[in-house]
Design a protein around this motif. Structure first.
Motif, PDB file in Angstrom:
ATOM      1  N   PRO A 224      52.881  29.797  43.605  1.00 22.22           N
ATOM      2  CA  PRO A 224      52.243  29.787  44.924  1.00 22.22           C
ATOM      3  C   PRO A 224      50.830  30.342  44.797  1.00 22.22           C
ATOM      4  N   ARG A 225      50.106  30.319  45.901  1.00 16.52           N
ATOM      5  CA  ARG A 225      48.803  30.992  45.909  1.00 16.52           C
ATOM      6  C   ARG A 225      49.058  32.471  45.639  1.00 16.52           C
ATOM      7  N   PHE A 226      48.146  33.124  44.915  1.00 13.46           N
ATOM      8  CA  PHE A 226      48.404  34.511  44.533  1.00 13.46           C
ATOM      9  C   PHE A 226      47.101  35.273  44.359  1.00 13.46           C
ATOM     10  N   GLU A 227      47.261  36.599  44.329  1.00 13.72           N
ATOM     11  CA  GLU A 227      46.133  37.492  44.093  1.00 13.72           C
ATOM     12  C   GLU A 227      46.495  38.423  42.941  1.00 13.72           C
ATOM     13  N   LEU A 228      45.542  38.628  42.044  1.00 16.06           N
ATOM     14  CA  LEU A 228      45.721  39.518  40.906  1.00 16.06           C
ATOM     15  C   LEU A 228      44.981  40.828  41.139  1.00 16.06           C
ATOM     16  N   SER A 229      45.680  41.944  40.915  1.00 15.95           N
ATOM     17  CA  SER A 229      45.075  43.286  40.943  1.00 15.95           C
ATOM     18  C   SER A 229      44.345  43.606  42.236  1.00 15.95           C
ATOM     19  N   ASP A 230      44.834  43.119  43.362  1.00 17.04           N
ATOM     20  CA  ASP A 230      44.133  43.343  44.636  1.00 17.04           C
ATOM     21  C   ASP A 230      42.684  42.910  44.552  1.00 17.04           C
ATOM     22  N   PHE A 231      42.393  41.875  43.743  1.00 14.50           N
ATOM     23  CA  PHE A 231      41.013  41.486  43.517  1.00 14.50           C
ATOM     24  C   PHE A 231      40.792  39.975  43.553  1.00 14.50           C
ATOM     25  N   LEU A 232      41.379  39.253  42.628  1.00 17.16           N
ATOM     26  CA  LEU A 232      41.074  37.837  42.429  1.00 17.16           C
ATOM     27  C   LEU A 232      42.150  36.969  43.069  1.00 17.16           C
ATOM     28  N   ARG A 233      41.753  36.174  44.052  1.00 11.28           N
ATOM     29  CA  ARG A 233      42.704  35.329  44.784  1.00 11.28           C
ATOM     30  C   ARG A 233      42.549  33.878  44.355  1.00 11.28           C
TER      31      ARG A 233
ATOM     32  N   SER B  23      44.019  39.362  29.821  1.00 11.80           N
ATOM     33  CA  SER B  23      44.377  39.929  28.519  1.00 11.80           C
ATOM     34  C   SER B  23      43.303  40.858  27.962  1.00 11.80           C
ATOM     35  N   GLY B  24      42.090  40.779  28.519  1.00  2.78           N
ATOM     36  CA  GLY B  24      40.996  41.590  28.018  1.00  2.78           C
ATOM     37  C   GLY B  24      40.193  40.908  26.929  1.00  2.78           C
ATOM     38  N   VAL B  25      40.572  39.693  26.546  1.00  4.91           N
ATOM     39  CA  VAL B  25      39.820  38.938  25.541  1.00  4.91           C
ATOM     40  C   VAL B  25      38.420  38.635  26.060  1.00  4.91           C
ATOM     41  N   LEU B  26      38.327  38.382  27.345  1.00  2.13           N
ATOM     42  CA  LEU B  26      37.068  38.013  27.979  1.00  2.13           C
ATOM     43  C   LEU B  26      36.379  39.255  28.526  1.00  2.13           C
ATOM     44  N   GLU B  27      35.125  39.441  28.182  1.00  2.00           N
ATOM     45  CA  GLU B  27      34.332  40.533  28.748  1.00  2.00           C
ATOM     46  C   GLU B  27      34.189  40.276  30.241  1.00  2.00           C
ATOM     47  N   PRO B  28      34.558  41.218  31.094  1.00  4.86           N
ATOM     48  CA  PRO B  28      34.540  40.949  32.532  1.00  4.86           C
ATOM     49  C   PRO B  28      33.159  41.041  33.189  1.00  4.86           C
ATOM     50  N   TRP B  29      32.095  41.228  32.423  1.00 11.42           N
ATOM     51  CA  TRP B  29      30.743  41.332  32.964  1.00 11.42           C
ATOM     52  C   TRP B  29      30.720  42.411  34.031  1.00 11.42           C
ATOM     53  N   ALA B  30      30.330  42.052  35.234  1.00 11.33           N
ATOM     54  CA  ALA B  30      30.271  43.031  36.327  1.00 11.33           C
ATOM     55  C   ALA B  30      31.567  43.058  37.132  1.00 11.33           C
ATOM     56  N   LEU B  31      32.572  42.334  36.686  1.00  8.30           N
ATOM     57  CA  LEU B  31      33.857  42.304  37.384  1.00  8.30           C
ATOM     58  C   LEU B  31      34.704  43.493  36.945  1.00  8.30           C
ATOM     59  N   PRO B  32      35.594  43.950  37.814  1.00  8.56           N
ATOM     60  CA  PRO B  32      36.508  45.016  37.381  1.00  8.56           C
ATOM     61  C   PRO B  32      37.550  44.449  36.416  1.00  8.56           C
ATOM     62  N   ARG B  33      38.209  45.318  35.712  1.00 11.47           N
ATOM     63  CA  ARG B  33      39.326  44.886  34.869  1.00 11.47           C
ATOM     64  C   ARG B  33      40.406  44.320  35.779  1.00 11.47           C
ATOM     65  N   VAL B  34      40.959  43.204  35.383  1.00 13.90           N
ATOM     66  CA  VAL B  34      42.007  42.548  36.172  1.00 13.90           C
ATOM     67  C   VAL B  34      43.314  42.692  35.414  1.00 13.90           C
ATOM     68  N   ARG B  35      44.253  43.375  36.034  1.00 12.27           N
ATOM     69  CA  ARG B  35      45.569  43.581  35.430  1.00 12.27           C
ATOM     70  C   ARG B  35      46.473  42.387  35.752  1.00 12.27           C
ATOM     71  N   PRO B  36      47.476  42.162  34.948  1.00 13.55           N
ATOM     72  CA  PRO B  36      48.394  41.053  35.224  1.00 13.55           C
ATOM     73  C   PRO B  36      49.414  41.418  36.302  1.00 13.55           C
ATOM     74  N   GLU B  37      48.911  41.949  37.388  1.00 16.43           N
ATOM     75  CA  GLU B  37      49.753  42.393  38.490  1.00 16.43           C
ATOM     76  C   GLU B  37      49.491  41.511  39.709  1.00 16.43           C
ATOM     77  N   ILE B  38      50.541  40.844  40.184  1.00 18.73           N
ATOM     78  CA  ILE B  38      50.436  40.019  41.378  1.00 18.73           C
ATOM     79  C   ILE B  38      50.532  40.944  42.586  1.00 18.73           C
ATOM     80  N   THR B  39      49.508  40.969  43.428  1.00 20.63           N
ATOM     81  CA  THR B  39      49.494  41.876  44.573  1.00 20.63           C
ATOM     82  C   THR B  39      49.578  41.134  45.910  1.00 20.63           C
TER      83      THR B  39
END
Length: 142
Positions: A17-26, A122-138
Protein backbone atom coordinates in the motif's frame (compact mmCIF):
# COMPACT_ATOMS: atom_id res chain seq x y z
CA UNK A 1 -0.93 10.95 -16.70
CA UNK A 2 -0.46 9.93 -20.30
CA UNK A 3 2.56 7.69 -19.72
CA UNK A 4 3.44 4.22 -18.55
CA UNK A 5 5.27 3.99 -15.23
CA UNK A 6 8.49 2.06 -14.50
CA UNK A 7 8.10 -1.68 -13.89
CA UNK A 8 9.83 -1.57 -10.49
CA UNK A 9 7.39 1.08 -9.27
CA UNK A 10 4.37 -0.80 -10.62
CA UNK A 11 5.56 -3.94 -8.83
CA UNK A 12 5.99 -1.95 -5.61
CA UNK A 13 2.43 -0.62 -6.02
CA UNK A 14 1.03 -4.09 -6.63
CA UNK A 15 2.61 -5.55 -3.49
CA UNK A 16 2.49 -2.68 -1.01
CA UNK A 17 0.00 0.00 0.00
CA UNK A 18 1.01 3.64 0.09
CA UNK A 19 3.47 4.05 2.95
CA UNK A 20 5.76 6.39 4.84
CA UNK A 21 9.28 5.58 6.01
CA UNK A 22 10.73 6.97 9.26
CA UNK A 23 8.02 9.62 9.63
CA UNK A 24 9.69 11.26 6.65
CA UNK A 25 9.42 9.86 3.11
CA UNK A 26 5.93 9.13 1.78
CA UNK A 27 5.60 6.88 -1.26
CA UNK A 28 2.22 7.33 -2.86
CA UNK A 29 0.67 5.66 -5.84
CA UNK A 30 -2.70 5.27 -7.49
CA UNK A 31 -5.02 2.76 -5.87
CA UNK A 32 -8.01 1.20 -7.61
CA UNK A 33 -10.94 3.60 -7.53
CA UNK A 34 -8.76 6.56 -6.51
CA UNK A 35 -6.80 7.08 -9.74
CA UNK A 36 -8.44 10.40 -10.60
CA UNK A 37 -7.56 11.90 -7.21
CA UNK A 38 -3.97 10.65 -7.57
CA UNK A 39 -3.65 12.25 -11.01
CA UNK A 40 -5.17 15.49 -9.69
CA UNK A 41 -2.70 15.54 -6.78
CA UNK A 42 0.19 14.84 -9.14
CA UNK A 43 -0.86 17.76 -11.36
CA UNK A 44 -0.88 20.04 -8.30
CA UNK A 45 2.63 18.86 -7.42
CA UNK A 46 3.76 19.52 -11.00
CA UNK A 47 2.70 23.17 -10.60
CA UNK A 48 5.01 23.51 -7.59
CA UNK A 49 7.80 21.67 -9.41
CA UNK A 50 7.44 24.08 -12.35
CA UNK A 51 8.01 27.00 -9.98
CA UNK A 52 11.03 25.30 -8.43
CA UNK A 53 12.49 24.58 -11.88
CA UNK A 54 12.16 28.25 -12.81
CA UNK A 55 13.87 29.35 -9.59
CA UNK A 56 16.63 26.71 -9.65
CA UNK A 57 20.14 27.68 -10.64
CA UNK A 58 21.02 24.45 -12.44
CA UNK A 59 23.70 23.89 -15.07
CA UNK A 60 21.14 21.91 -17.07
CA UNK A 61 17.63 23.38 -16.78
CA UNK A 62 14.93 21.02 -15.54
CA UNK A 63 11.23 21.12 -16.47
CA UNK A 64 8.16 19.33 -15.18
CA UNK A 65 6.50 16.48 -17.04
CA UNK A 66 5.05 16.30 -19.79
CA UNK A 67 8.03 18.15 -21.32
CA UNK A 68 10.32 15.46 -22.82
CA UNK A 69 12.81 14.58 -20.10
CA UNK A 70 10.55 16.34 -17.59
CA UNK A 71 10.23 15.62 -13.89
CA UNK A 72 7.38 13.48 -12.55
CA UNK A 73 6.86 13.04 -8.78
CA UNK A 74 6.66 9.60 -7.17
CA UNK A 75 7.22 10.48 -3.49
CA UNK A 76 7.31 13.43 -1.11
CA UNK A 77 8.49 14.07 2.42
CA UNK A 78 7.22 15.93 5.45
CA UNK A 79 9.92 18.57 4.89
CA UNK A 80 8.40 19.55 1.51
CA UNK A 81 10.99 17.85 -0.70
CA UNK A 82 10.06 15.97 -3.88
CA UNK A 83 11.36 12.64 -5.11
CA UNK A 84 10.97 12.68 -8.87
CA UNK A 85 11.63 10.68 -11.96
CA UNK A 86 13.63 12.39 -14.65
CA UNK A 87 11.64 10.94 -17.52
CA UNK A 88 13.29 9.75 -20.70
CA UNK A 89 11.71 9.52 -24.16
CA UNK A 90 13.25 6.03 -24.49
CA UNK A 91 10.69 4.83 -21.93
CA UNK A 92 10.06 4.47 -18.20
CA UNK A 93 12.73 1.80 -17.70
CA UNK A 94 15.31 4.50 -18.49
CA UNK A 95 13.96 7.01 -15.98
CA UNK A 96 16.27 8.05 -13.15
CA UNK A 97 15.62 9.67 -9.78
CA UNK A 98 16.01 13.36 -8.99
CA UNK A 99 15.57 14.77 -5.49
CA UNK A 100 14.40 18.38 -5.31
CA UNK A 101 14.75 19.98 -1.92
CA UNK A 102 12.59 22.89 -0.87
CA UNK A 103 15.80 24.71 0.07
CA UNK A 104 16.88 24.68 -3.59
CA UNK A 105 19.27 21.72 -3.60
CA UNK A 106 18.90 19.13 -6.37
CA UNK A 107 20.49 15.65 -6.56
CA UNK A 108 20.43 12.98 -9.22
CA UNK A 109 20.53 9.21 -8.75
CA UNK A 110 21.09 7.04 -11.79
CA UNK A 111 18.78 4.23 -10.75
CA UNK A 112 15.07 3.69 -10.35
CA UNK A 113 12.77 4.54 -7.46
CA UNK A 114 12.84 1.14 -5.74
CA UNK A 115 16.63 0.86 -5.89
CA UNK A 116 16.87 4.45 -4.63
CA UNK A 117 14.70 3.53 -1.61
CA UNK A 118 16.74 0.38 -0.94
CA UNK A 119 20.04 2.27 -1.15
CA UNK A 120 18.76 5.15 0.99
CA UNK A 121 17.42 2.85 3.71
CA UNK A 122 20.48 0.59 3.76
CA UNK A 123 22.87 3.53 4.03
CA UNK A 124 24.62 2.69 0.74
CA UNK A 125 23.42 6.01 -0.64
CA UNK A 126 24.73 9.24 0.87
CA UNK A 127 21.57 11.06 1.99
CA UNK A 128 22.94 14.53 1.10
CA UNK A 129 20.83 16.99 3.09
CA UNK A 130 18.18 14.36 3.85
CA UNK A 131 17.93 12.73 7.27
CA UNK A 132 18.82 9.09 7.68
CA UNK A 133 15.84 6.98 6.69
CA UNK A 134 15.29 3.86 8.74
CA UNK A 135 13.45 0.83 7.36
CA UNK A 136 10.54 1.63 9.63
CA UNK A 137 7.04 1.98 8.18
CA UNK A 138 5.33 4.78 10.13
CA UNK A 139 2.17 5.21 8.01
CA UNK A 140 0.20 2.97 5.70
CA UNK A 141 -2.51 4.25 3.37
CA UNK A 142 -5.28 2.30 1.80
Amino acid sequence: MGTALPADYKLLCEHYPRFELSDFLRVSHPVPGDEVAWVHGTHEQLETIAEWCEDADLAVPMHPYPVPGGLLPWATCNQGDFFLWTTNPAGPEDWTVTVASRNGDWWHYTGGAVQFLADLISGVLEPWALPRVRPEITWVGR
